[in-house]
Design a protein around this motif. Structure first.
Motif, short mmCIF file in Angstrom:
data_model
loop_
_atom_site.label_atom_id
_atom_site.label_comp_id
_atom_site.label_asym_id
_atom_site.label_seq_id
_atom_site.Cartn_x
_atom_site.Cartn_y
_atom_site.Cartn_z
N GLU A 199 -13.50 -9.06 -39.27
CA GLU A 199 -12.84 -8.33 -40.35
C GLU A 199 -12.80 -9.28 -41.53
N ILE A 200 -13.50 -8.92 -42.60
CA ILE A 200 -13.67 -9.77 -43.77
C ILE A 200 -13.09 -9.08 -44.98
N ASP A 201 -12.45 -9.84 -45.87
CA ASP A 201 -11.89 -9.32 -47.11
C ASP A 201 -12.47 -10.13 -48.27
N LEU A 202 -13.32 -9.48 -49.06
CA LEU A 202 -13.99 -10.19 -50.15
C LEU A 202 -13.04 -10.66 -51.25
N LYS A 203 -11.83 -10.08 -51.31
CA LYS A 203 -10.84 -10.56 -52.28
C LYS A 203 -10.48 -12.02 -52.04
N SER A 204 -10.67 -12.47 -50.80
CA SER A 204 -10.28 -13.83 -50.44
C SER A 204 -11.36 -14.87 -50.74
#
Length: 104
Positions: free
Chosen positions: A13-18
């Motif tokens: 689970e990846i969040d590009l905002k980070s």
């Protein structure tokens, strides 16, 4: 990210905002840029504190977690860009490579 997931057979689970970026970028640019010295590292949660202490003074970020068997990536605006079983993604990748090799 995908090749790492393929190797381990585990999802993410990846969040590009980070992802630390210097300027505004589109999701595709963040996902596919391979700028110098950019690394993806997976560590066990109990090693997180020591790992982050080792990287102190450098640009780094936790962008997601290894979880399940599905690749899920949220874009900069929070919209889900990819949500697919790792096995399906791996097969699509392999099919493309087979096509490049003349179907062999």
């Amino acid at each position: 990210l995908a090749e790492s997931a393929f190797a381990g057979g585990l999802g993410m689970e990846i969040d590009l905002k980070s992802v630390p970026i210097a300027a505004a970028m589109r999701d595709a640019m963040v996902l596919f840029s391979e700028s110098a010295s950019r690394l993806i590292v997976s560590i066990k949660p109990d090693h997180k504190q020591k790992f982050e202490a080792t990287l102190k003074g450098t640009d780094f970020a936790e962008i997601g977690t290894v979880k399940g068997t599905t690749m899920k990536i949220k874009g900069i605006n929070g919209k889900i860009l990819i949500e697919s079983p790792v096995d399906d993604l791996k097969e699509a990748w392999k099919a493309t490579l087979r096509g490049l090799a003349g179907g062999q």
